[in-house]
Scaffold this motif. Structure first.
Motif, PDB file in Angstrom:
ATOM      1  N   PRO A 239      39.139  48.755  20.071  1.00  7.55           N
ATOM      2  CA  PRO A 239      38.791  48.284  21.417  1.00  7.55           C
ATOM      3  C   PRO A 239      39.374  49.212  22.479  1.00  7.55           C
ATOM      4  CG  PRO A 239      40.651  47.036  20.607  1.00  7.55           C
ATOM      5  CD  PRO A 239      40.238  47.943  19.480  1.00  7.55           C
ATOM      6  N   PRO A 240      38.812  49.227  23.672  1.00  6.28           N
ATOM      7  CA  PRO A 240      39.415  50.003  24.758  1.00  6.28           C
ATOM      8  C   PRO A 240      40.798  49.447  25.121  1.00  6.28           C
ATOM      9  CG  PRO A 240      37.172  49.302  25.294  1.00  6.28           C
ATOM     10  CD  PRO A 240      37.594  48.530  24.084  1.00  6.28           C
ATOM     11  N   VAL A 241      41.613  50.306  25.738  1.00  6.50           N
ATOM     12  CA  VAL A 241      42.950  49.893  26.187  1.00  6.50           C
ATOM     13  C   VAL A 241      43.138  50.382  27.625  1.00  6.50           C
ATOM     14  CG1 VAL A 241      45.436  50.089  25.826  1.00  6.50           C
ATOM     15  CG2 VAL A 241      43.891  50.001  23.847  1.00  6.50           C
ATOM     16  N   PHE A 242      43.478  49.452  28.523  1.00  9.85           N
ATOM     17  CA  PHE A 242      43.730  49.828  29.911  1.00  9.85           C
ATOM     18  C   PHE A 242      45.084  50.519  30.048  1.00  9.85           C
ATOM     19  CE2 PHE A 242      40.430  46.722  31.110  1.00  9.85           C
ATOM     20  CZ  PHE A 242      39.779  47.451  32.097  1.00  9.85           C
ATOM     21  N   SER A 243      45.194  51.392  31.031  1.00  9.27           N
ATOM     22  CA  SER A 243      46.468  52.074  31.293  1.00  9.27           C
ATOM     23  C   SER A 243      47.513  51.118  31.849  1.00  9.27           C
ATOM     24  CB  SER A 243      46.258  53.228  32.274  1.00  9.27           C
ATOM     25  OG  SER A 243      45.733  52.756  33.516  1.00  9.27           O
ATOM     26  N   GLN A 244      47.065  49.993  32.470  1.00  8.43           N
ATOM     27  CA  GLN A 244      47.970  48.975  32.990  1.00  8.43           C
ATOM     28  C   GLN A 244      47.372  47.597  32.729  1.00  8.43           C
ATOM     29  OE1 GLN A 244      48.638  51.581  37.027  1.00  8.43           O
ATOM     30  NE2 GLN A 244      49.217  49.443  37.140  1.00  8.43           N
ATOM     31  N   VAL A 264      40.608  51.643  38.058  1.00  8.33           N
ATOM     32  CA  VAL A 264      41.088  51.143  36.769  1.00  8.33           C
ATOM     33  C   VAL A 264      40.604  52.108  35.687  1.00  8.33           C
ATOM     34  CG1 VAL A 264      41.159  48.748  37.551  1.00  8.33           C
ATOM     35  CG2 VAL A 264      39.082  49.621  36.481  1.00  8.33           C
ATOM     36  N   SER A 265      41.423  52.276  34.668  1.00  9.11           N
ATOM     37  CA  SER A 265      41.088  53.261  33.637  1.00  9.11           C
ATOM     38  C   SER A 265      41.471  52.744  32.261  1.00  9.11           C
ATOM     39  CB  SER A 265      41.815  54.581  33.916  1.00  9.11           C
ATOM     40  OG  SER A 265      41.551  55.533  32.907  1.00  9.11           O
ATOM     41  N   ALA A 266      40.528  52.814  31.329  1.00 11.62           N
ATOM     42  CA  ALA A 266      40.774  52.434  29.941  1.00 11.62           C
ATOM     43  C   ALA A 266      40.340  53.567  29.021  1.00 11.62           C
ATOM     44  CB  ALA A 266      40.018  51.155  29.594  1.00 11.62           C
ATOM     45  N   PHE A 292      34.188  43.145  47.230  1.00  9.91           N
ATOM     46  CA  PHE A 292      34.478  44.357  46.465  1.00  9.91           C
ATOM     47  C   PHE A 292      33.312  44.696  45.538  1.00  9.91           C
ATOM     48  CE2 PHE A 292      38.819  44.464  47.808  1.00  9.91           C
ATOM     49  CZ  PHE A 292      39.216  43.137  47.908  1.00  9.91           C
ATOM     50  N   SER A 293      33.170  45.977  45.246  1.00 10.00           N
ATOM     51  CA  SER A 293      32.202  46.413  44.240  1.00 10.00           C
ATOM     52  C   SER A 293      32.923  47.324  43.245  1.00 10.00           C
ATOM     53  CB  SER A 293      31.021  47.140  44.883  1.00 10.00           C
ATOM     54  OG  SER A 293      31.452  48.299  45.579  1.00 10.00           O
ATOM     55  N   LEU A 294      32.447  47.315  42.011  1.00 12.26           N
ATOM     56  CA  LEU A 294      33.065  48.069  40.924  1.00 12.26           C
ATOM     57  C   LEU A 294      32.046  49.025  40.338  1.00 12.26           C
ATOM     58  CD1 LEU A 294      35.275  48.596  38.746  1.00 12.26           C
ATOM     59  CD2 LEU A 294      34.411  46.585  37.545  1.00 12.26           C
ATOM     60  N   ASP A 295      32.427  50.310  40.276  1.00  7.81           N
ATOM     61  CA  ASP A 295      31.565  51.314  39.640  1.00  7.81           C
ATOM     62  C   ASP A 295      31.718  51.177  38.133  1.00  7.81           C
ATOM     63  OD1 ASP A 295      30.657  53.820  38.453  1.00  7.81           O
ATOM     64  OD2 ASP A 295      30.555  54.591  40.497  1.00  7.81           O
ATOM     65  N   SER A 296      30.642  50.827  37.449  1.00  4.89           N
ATOM     66  CA  SER A 296      30.721  50.542  36.014  1.00  4.89           C
ATOM     67  C   SER A 296      31.070  51.774  35.183  1.00  4.89           C
ATOM     68  CB  SER A 296      29.386  49.965  35.517  1.00  4.89           C
ATOM     69  OG  SER A 296      28.328  50.895  35.724  1.00  4.89           O
ATOM     70  N   ALA A 297      30.829  52.973  35.703  1.00  2.00           N
ATOM     71  CA  ALA A 297      31.096  54.198  34.953  1.00  2.00           C
ATOM     72  C   ALA A 297      32.491  54.758  35.225  1.00  2.00           C
ATOM     73  CB  ALA A 297      30.038  55.249  35.272  1.00  2.00           C
ATOM     74  N   THR A 298      32.934  54.721  36.485  1.00  2.00           N
ATOM     75  CA  THR A 298      34.207  55.362  36.843  1.00  2.00           C
ATOM     76  C   THR A 298      35.392  54.397  36.905  1.00  2.00           C
ATOM     77  OG1 THR A 298      33.858  55.058  39.230  1.00  2.00           O
ATOM     78  CG2 THR A 298      32.932  57.037  38.208  1.00  2.00           C
ATOM     79  N   GLY A 299      35.117  53.094  37.083  1.00  2.00           N
ATOM     80  CA  GLY A 299      36.208  52.137  37.252  1.00  2.00           C
ATOM     81  C   GLY A 299      36.729  52.070  38.673  1.00  2.00           C
ATOM     82  N   ASN A 300      36.069  52.741  39.618  1.00  2.00           N
ATOM     83  CA  ASN A 300      36.490  52.692  41.017  1.00  2.00           C
ATOM     84  C   ASN A 300      36.100  51.353  41.642  1.00  2.00           C
ATOM     85  OD1 ASN A 300      37.548  55.271  40.981  1.00  2.00           O
ATOM     86  ND2 ASN A 300      35.675  56.229  41.724  1.00  2.00           N
TER      87      ASN A 300
END
Length: 417
Positions: A239-244, A264-266, A292-300
């Motif tokens: 599974p993915p893992v977030f940096s925080q 956010v970054s995984a 808020f909006s979330l970029d599904s590719a970058t996590g911004n």
């Protein structure tokens, strides 16, 4: 400050009346009168006998014009009995949002002589909401190669009720492949996770249907359900893992739309197609989704509209990182909205007389008023002053209340108003 007391007074062309010399107002109660009622009481329900609690007789209620002053007319005084009555619908969740303690500030005013008393009405929660899932159907894709004990995070239900009436447990429909575990988030909330207890075989059974039920602890308990549709696919074992686990951000309320809040970054130990990650909000409240909006590719995560500290002080959002094999993990993003001094103070006249005898002695009370500012901290501190060369002065009372009193001789022939 947005205008002194004199400026507000002059703008309204208020005159000062008092039929005869009155002593200074009786001092307000040191401690407020407290009542406690459940929400959603019928209009006309009795909160308490306000006249009795103020030490007034039934005759005093009319003679001294006992009344209550609130920004919303939720309460009124019965002129016959002196009872404090419910005057409008009281919805705890609408009034106090997610605050655990829900208390309404009310002021009681009497005349002859003028005085003001502070009342606090605590609104108790009733079980008028069932837990609710944001979606009626949850779709999952799980690889047949995942080991036993692998978990898939499910969307949490939300219940605006508090204490015993709030969300208390989850239940999964009986099946041989999956069990349910309820875990604690870093912020203290709970979320359900689906755990594999028997190896999947796509060739034997390519899909599974389950029912997830969320209960509260009311009497009787209320509940809602979500359908879980599971599609069994092939091989993806990391599974993915977030940096925080938690991203905390402080953001001034004045930032323009399009401001970057956080990235956010995984990462995923798999390679190629199975390591491609997409980001999405998980069970985020409608208000936050509009802001808020979330970029599904970058996590911004960026702001989609202006922030308002006075409306929402904190946003808490769950972000899910999912790889191509539908293994997922999540983190929590907490955005603290920082207060800016963007609200002018207000002056609210509580009671006043528009005439006064010219032989009135100094110290005569001619008006009661209060100040308020929706900003917080130092930005919400208000000072009040009069213009020079007027025979009046201000006495600070309590809880931002003030008295306007005479401070010199009055001569009608020289200054009639």
């Amino acid at each position: 400050m947005g205008g002194s007391c004199f400026q507000r007074r002059a703008a309204g062309r208020l005159q000062v009346l008092f039929p005869f010399l009155l002593p200074l107002l009786y001092p307000a109660l040191c401690e407020p009168i407290r009542y406690s009622i459940p929400e959603e009481l019928a209009k006309g329900s009795v909160v308490g006998n306000l006249a009795k609690d103020l030490g007034l007789s039934v005759l005093d209620v009319s003679a001294r014009k006992l009344r209550v002053s609130t920004e919303k007319l939720l309460f009124r005084v019965d002129p016959e009995s002196g009872d404090l009555l419910v005057n409008d619908r009281i919805d705890r969740e609408q009034i106090c949002k997610e605050r655990r303690r829900c208390e309404l500030q009310v002021e009681a005013v009497v005349e002859n002589p003028l005085n003001i008393f502070h009342i606090i009405v605590a609104i108790e929660d009733i079980n008028d909401h069932a837990p609710q899932f944001h979606k009626d159907e949850i779709n999952l894709e799980i690889s047949e190669s995942v080991p036993l004990g692998t978990g898939a995070i499910l969307e949490s239900a939300e219940d605006p009720d508090t204490s015993m009436n709030s969300l208390s447990k989850y239940q999964l429909s009986p099946n041989e492949y999956f069990s349910l575990v309820v875990k604690d988030s870093p912020d203290g909330s709970k979320y359900p996770e689906l755990v594999l207890k028997k190896t999947l075989d796509r060739e034997t059974q390519s899909s599974h249907h389950l029912v997830l039920t969320a209960f509260d602890s009311g009497d009787p308990p209320r509940f809602s359900t979500a359908q879980i549709q599971i599609l069994v696919v092939d091989a993806n074992d990391n599974p993915p893992v977030f940096s925080q686990n938690i991203y905390r951000v402080g953001l001034p309320e004045g930032v323009p739309s399009g401001t970057l809040v956080v990235k956010v970054s995984a990462t995923d130990q798999d390679e190629g197609f199975n390591a491609e990650i997409t980001y999405s909000f998980l069970g985020v409240a409608n208000k936050a989704q509009h802001v808020f909006s979330l970029d599904s590719a970058t996590g911004n995560i960026i702001t989609h509209q202006p922030l308002d500290f006075e409306e929402v002080e904190r946003y808490t959002m769950d972000v899910e990182a999912k790889d191509r094999g539908s293994l997922s993990t999540r983190c929590k993003v907490i955005v603290e909205v920082l207060d800016e001094n963007d609200n002018n103070p207000e002056i609210i006249i509580t009671s006043f007389s528009d005439q006064i005898l010219e032989d009135s002695l100094p110290g005569m009370v001619v008006a009661l008023f209060k100040t308020q500012d929706q900003d917080s901290g130092e930005n919400g501190e208000v000072t009040c002053s009069l213009s020079r060369d007027t025979p009046f002065k201000i006495h600070s009372s309590s809880n931002n209340y003030y008295k306007l009193v005479t401070d010199g001789a009055l001569d009608r022939e020289r200054t009639p108003e």
